[in-house]
Design a protein around this motif. Structure first.
Motif, PDB file in Angstrom:
ATOM      1  N   ARG A   1      -0.299   4.241  -1.897  1.00  0.00           N
ATOM      2  CA  ARG A   1      -1.517   4.937  -1.462  1.00  0.00           C
ATOM      3  C   ARG A   1      -1.247   6.007  -0.415  1.00  0.00           C
ATOM      4  O   ARG A   1      -2.106   6.842  -0.156  1.00  0.00           O
ATOM      5  CB  ARG A   1      -2.515   3.945  -0.874  1.00  0.00           C
ATOM      6  CG  ARG A   1      -3.056   2.991  -1.902  1.00  0.00           C
ATOM      7  CD  ARG A   1      -4.089   2.093  -1.277  1.00  0.00           C
ATOM      8  NE  ARG A   1      -4.530   1.138  -2.270  1.00  0.00           N
ATOM      9  CZ  ARG A   1      -5.097   0.004  -1.984  1.00  0.00           C
ATOM     10  NH1 ARG A   1      -5.301  -0.335  -0.720  1.00  0.00           N
ATOM     11  NH2 ARG A   1      -5.469  -0.815  -2.934  1.00  0.00           N
TER      12      ARG A   1
ATOM     13  N   ASP B   1       0.781  -1.241   0.000  1.00  0.00           N
ATOM     14  CA  ASP B   1       0.000   0.000   0.000  1.00  0.00           C
ATOM     15  C   ASP B   1       0.813   1.292   0.000  1.00  0.00           C
ATOM     16  O   ASP B   1       0.229   2.369   0.103  1.00  0.00           O
ATOM     17  CB  ASP B   1      -0.932   0.018   1.222  1.00  0.00           C
ATOM     18  CG  ASP B   1      -2.030  -1.031   1.133  1.00  0.00           C
ATOM     19  OD1 ASP B   1      -2.229  -1.584   0.039  1.00  0.00           O
ATOM     20  OD2 ASP B   1      -2.682  -1.281   2.156  1.00  0.00           O
TER      21      ASP B   1
ATOM     22  N   ARG C   1      -0.438   9.265   1.119  1.00  0.00           N
ATOM     23  CA  ARG C   1      -0.409  10.621   0.546  1.00  0.00           C
ATOM     24  C   ARG C   1       0.231  11.639   1.482  1.00  0.00           C
ATOM     25  O   ARG C   1       0.397  12.792   1.126  1.00  0.00           O
ATOM     26  CB  ARG C   1      -1.832  11.061   0.216  1.00  0.00           C
ATOM     27  CG  ARG C   1      -2.492  10.228  -0.866  1.00  0.00           C
ATOM     28  CD  ARG C   1      -3.842  10.798  -1.209  1.00  0.00           C
ATOM     29  NE  ARG C   1      -4.604  11.166  -0.026  1.00  0.00           N
ATOM     30  CZ  ARG C   1      -5.683  10.551   0.407  1.00  0.00           C
ATOM     31  NH1 ARG C   1      -6.146   9.520  -0.241  1.00  0.00           N
ATOM     32  NH2 ARG C   1      -6.313  10.959   1.481  1.00  0.00           N
TER      33      ARG C   1
END
Length: 186
Positions: free
Chosen positions: A70, A67, A72
């Motif tokens: 993903r 992940d 941010r």
């Protein structure tokens, strides 16, 4: 832009950006930097025995590898990482098992699952290194380790499957983890 240096170390934010851009060494540095804190967290907050704590740490970093693209930066990286660790512990407590429980998973398929979205630059070198290191384990260690990693079987289930005691399963998994850490650390 120049990387942010904090007390002689590159910031987590810069390492994450480099890892997301495909630089595996940045990911290795993040794992190395935060592994002890994750282990302390899962041991202290979830009161796990050493073997279960290692499993939770491993699950945390496997999830992170899947992940990382993903992330941010909306939260501190340590907050995000400990959230992953919390979910790994909760899954471990629930005894959540993978749906592929009844079939063997080929090594290439299991490793491919750590490469998010098939992005060729993101974790390809890690996948190759992991495959090479897994192939260096003894056949028995590799089978037990892969059954634990891909099927998420409990120690007693592994013991029945491989006709060994739960304690022997723990030793085999511990030795396999140590061998993989040494190999991947090279």
């Amino acid at each position: 832009p120049m990387p942010t240096i904090l007390k002689g170390k590159t910031s987590d934010r810069d390492l994450i950006a480099r890892w997301q851009a495909g630089e595996q060494s940045a990911g290795d540095e993040l794992v190395s930097r935060h592994r002890a804190a994750v282990l302390r967290f899962v041991t202290n907050h979830f009161h796990l025995d050493p073997e279960a704590a290692e499993d939770a740490v491993q699950a945390t970093f496997i999830r992170l590898c899947k992940d990382i693209h993903r992330f941010r930066g909306d939260a501190q990286f340590s907050t995000y990482l400990l959230s992953l660790a919390k979910h790994a512990c909760l899954d471990l407590r629930r005894g959540r098992h993978a749906t592929r429980l009844q079939r063997d998973v080929p090594l290439d398929e299991a490793i491919a699952e750590t490469d998010p979205g098939g992005d060729p630059g993101s974790l390809a070198s890690f996948s190759e290194d992991l495959k090479r290191c897994l192939e260096q384990l003894t056949p028995r260690s590799r089978k037990v380790f892969m059954a634990r990693a891909t099927r998420e079987l409990a120690y007693d289930e592994l013991a029945r499957m491989f006709r060994m005691t739960s304690g022997a399963v723990g030793r085999v998994l511990s030795e396999a983890r140590q061998a993989l850490q040494r190999c991947l650390g090279q």
